[in-house]
Design a protein around this motif. Structure first.
Motif, PDB file in Angstrom:
ATOM      1  N   ARG A 270       1.028  -1.343   0.061  1.00  0.00           N
ATOM      2  CA  ARG A 270      -0.172   0.049  -0.015  1.00  0.00           C
ATOM      3  C   ARG A 270       0.868   1.461   0.130  1.00  0.00           C
ATOM      4  N   GLY A 271       2.150   0.922   0.642  1.00  0.00           N
ATOM      5  CA  GLY A 271       2.734   2.561   0.715  1.00  0.00           C
ATOM      6  C   GLY A 271       3.255   3.112   1.774  1.00  0.00           C
ATOM      7  N   ASN A 272       2.462   2.087   2.591  1.00  0.00           N
ATOM      8  CA  ASN A 272       2.742   2.644   4.319  1.00  0.00           C
ATOM      9  C   ASN A 272       4.001   2.403   5.169  1.00  0.00           C
ATOM     10  N   VAL A 273       4.650   1.364   4.615  1.00  0.00           N
ATOM     11  CA  VAL A 273       5.445   1.335   5.345  1.00  0.00           C
ATOM     12  C   VAL A 273       6.196   1.110   4.851  1.00  0.00           C
ATOM     13  N   ASP A 274       8.239   0.979   4.678  1.00  0.00           N
ATOM     14  CA  ASP A 274       9.084   1.166   3.974  1.00  0.00           C
ATOM     15  C   ASP A 274      10.008  -0.089   4.122  1.00  0.00           C
ATOM     16  N   VAL A 275       9.562  -0.706   5.277  1.00  0.00           N
ATOM     17  CA  VAL A 275      10.223  -1.839   5.583  1.00  0.00           C
ATOM     18  C   VAL A 275       9.614  -2.892   6.212  1.00  0.00           C
ATOM     19  N   VAL A 276       9.379  -4.002   5.660  1.00  0.00           N
ATOM     20  CA  VAL A 276       8.338  -5.370   6.558  1.00  0.00           C
ATOM     21  C   VAL A 276       9.166  -6.716   6.884  1.00  0.00           C
ATOM     22  N   VAL A 277       8.921  -6.841   8.271  1.00  0.00           N
ATOM     23  CA  VAL A 277      10.125  -8.020   8.226  1.00  0.00           C
ATOM     24  C   VAL A 277       9.647  -9.539   8.645  1.00  0.00           C
ATOM     25  N   THR A 278       9.936 -10.066   9.145  1.00  0.00           N
ATOM     26  CA  THR A 278       9.773 -11.441   9.003  1.00  0.00           C
ATOM     27  C   THR A 278      10.413 -12.623   8.802  1.00  0.00           C
ATOM     28  N   ASP A 279      10.033 -13.838   8.902  1.00  0.00           N
ATOM     29  CA  ASP A 279      11.046 -14.863   8.837  1.00  0.00           C
ATOM     30  C   ASP A 279      10.618 -15.496   7.799  1.00  0.00           C
ATOM     31  N   GLY A 280      11.596 -16.725   7.220  1.00  0.00           N
ATOM     32  CA  GLY A 280      11.857 -16.809   6.094  1.00  0.00           C
ATOM     33  C   GLY A 280      10.646 -17.733   5.195  1.00  0.00           C
ATOM     34  N   PHE A 281      10.742 -18.298   6.438  1.00  0.00           N
ATOM     35  CA  PHE A 281       9.217 -19.273   6.010  1.00  0.00           C
ATOM     36  C   PHE A 281       7.633 -18.761   5.680  1.00  0.00           C
ATOM     37  N   SER A 282       7.452 -17.534   6.317  1.00  0.00           N
ATOM     38  CA  SER A 282       6.736 -16.229   5.905  1.00  0.00           C
ATOM     39  C   SER A 282       6.242 -15.764   4.732  1.00  0.00           C
ATOM     40  N   GLY A 283       8.118 -15.163   4.828  1.00  0.00           N
ATOM     41  CA  GLY A 283       8.276 -14.154   3.722  1.00  0.00           C
ATOM     42  C   GLY A 283       7.974 -14.974   2.446  1.00  0.00           C
ATOM     43  N   ASN A 284       8.319 -15.947   2.222  1.00  0.00           N
ATOM     44  CA  ASN A 284       8.372 -16.126   1.410  1.00  0.00           C
ATOM     45  C   ASN A 284       7.386 -17.382   0.308  1.00  0.00           C
ATOM     46  N   ILE A 285       6.128 -16.997   0.727  1.00  0.00           N
ATOM     47  CA  ILE A 285       4.639 -17.368   0.746  1.00  0.00           C
ATOM     48  C   ILE A 285       4.353 -16.062   0.314  1.00  0.00           C
ATOM     49  N   ALA A 286       4.570 -15.316   1.574  1.00  0.00           N
ATOM     50  CA  ALA A 286       3.845 -13.782   0.469  1.00  0.00           C
ATOM     51  C   ALA A 286       4.397 -12.896  -0.367  1.00  0.00           C
ATOM     52  N   LEU A 287       6.227 -13.578  -0.195  1.00  0.00           N
ATOM     53  CA  LEU A 287       6.452 -13.314  -2.016  1.00  0.00           C
ATOM     54  C   LEU A 287       5.685 -13.609  -3.002  1.00  0.00           C
TER      55      LEU A 287
END
Length: 352
Positions: free
Chosen positions: A223-240
């Protein structure tokens, strides 16, 4: 003033030498300060260079015929780190023969080789894979980790936040990037113990060049209202992968809709400038170049299917991180937080 040269694994990726050399050549046409160490089969690289005279004086070839396969296990690839194009490109950074390495090859192998050769920075337990993604605003959002670490504790997430913010300051120019932890809700009570502990530590931290703004849900990442999103690699890869899949779904849906009738085809011609803008915005080649943050050196992962423009963007990412001295920025932020005084305690963080 020229930058330290960039080692390019010319054999990696789906298309191999031709696209990797063309991408490096395109990057050099945009920025003539770039110099390269092209690692791979010398004969094939020379043939590719025939089409790019601007690269001849700016490039040195390191001959290597051995290649890491796309489906090769990292443990297997590590045994051939001294003979493969990927391993030799990384070792060039270790020796100081190159300032950064770029590869479109096997991600797991690239991470394993990079970590073994370059080691993690003092104060960093695990490196993280960070990438840029488009948003509705004029700036991109940085997301990490995207697959390097499937399980992360609170300490890891705090370190990821610091590294991501340092990278974001280079990309966005913001003195204090907005940082959020990926969660299933934005309420303070939501999430795992690790997320809760990391959020507490980031809220309490003072002196860091970032603004911690709590949690973010996956549907708000772009959406543009955050500059850095932090997560673990499992959740991050799924989200990507979900975001990339949704982007392809939308573009394919539009293509089918515009082909459905004569009226739709006329509508496409009228709306073509807008659809071309959308296509450009969603094209992953325009955001190519994921970075392994937390290493004693710069390593950039290009998407395996990237075209020449995508490879050029990955090269530009590597050059910019060298120019802005990302590792120094991260080290300074870690010192500000006092990570050397922290240790793990279950899922939380406590002082020694």
């Amino acid at each position: 003033m020229s930058l330290p040269r960039i080692a390019v694994d010319a054999m990696g990726g789906d298309e191999g030498v031709g696209v990797m050399v063309s991408g490096a050549a395109l990057a050099r046409r945009r920025h003539d300060r770039f110099k390269f160490l092209l690692v791979g089969d010398e004969e094939r690289i020379k043939r590719a260079l025939d089409s790019h005279p601007n690269m001849r004086e700016a490039s040195e070839i390191l001959h290597c015929e051995d290649v890491v396969a796309g489906d090769e296990k990292p443990t297997q690839a590590l045994r051939r780190a001294k003979t493969t194009s990927m391993g030799l490109a990384i070792n060039a950074v270790k020796r100081g023969d190159a300032g950064a390495a770029v590869s479109a090859g096997n991600t797991g192998a690239l991470m394993a080789m990079s970590k073994l050769a370059l080691r993690t920075m003092p104060g960093i337990d695990r490196p993280a894979l960070a990438a840029l993604m488009p948003t509705l605003e004029d700036h991109d959002v940085i997301m990490l980790d995207l697959g390097a670490n499937t399980e992360c504790d609170a300490r890891n997430l705090v370190q990821f936040a610091i590294m991501g913010a340092a990278y974001s300051r280079i990309v966005t120019g913001s003195d204090a990037p907005r940082v959020r932890l990926l969660n299933i809700g934005t309420e303070d009570t939501k999430g795992t113990e690790s997320l809760q502990a990391a959020a507490t530590r980031l809220r309490e931290a003072t002196g860091l060049a970032l603004r911690f703004e709590g949690f973010v849900e996956a549907d708000k990442i772009n959406r543009g209202n955050v500059d850095v999103v932090v997560t673990d690699g499992f959740s991050g890869n799924i989200a990507l992968k979900a975001i990339e899949g949704a982007a392809r779904f939308v573009t394919d849906l539009l293509k089918d809709a515009f082909r459905s009738s004569v009226r739709s085809k006329i509508g496409f011609l009228i709306s073509r400038p807008a659809t071309e803008l959308l296509r450009h915005h969603l094209d992953p080649n325009n955001h190519n170049g994921a970075v392994f943050l937390g290493l004693n050196g710069v390593v950039v992962k290009s998407h395996g299917s990237a075209n020449a423009a995508g490879v050029a963007n990955a090269v530009a990412v590597a050059a910019r991180l060298l120019e802005e001295d990302l590792t120094h920025r991260i080290a300074a932020d870690l010192a500000e937080l006092g990570e050397d005084r922290l240790r793990d305690h279950g899922n939380g963080i406590v002082y020694k």
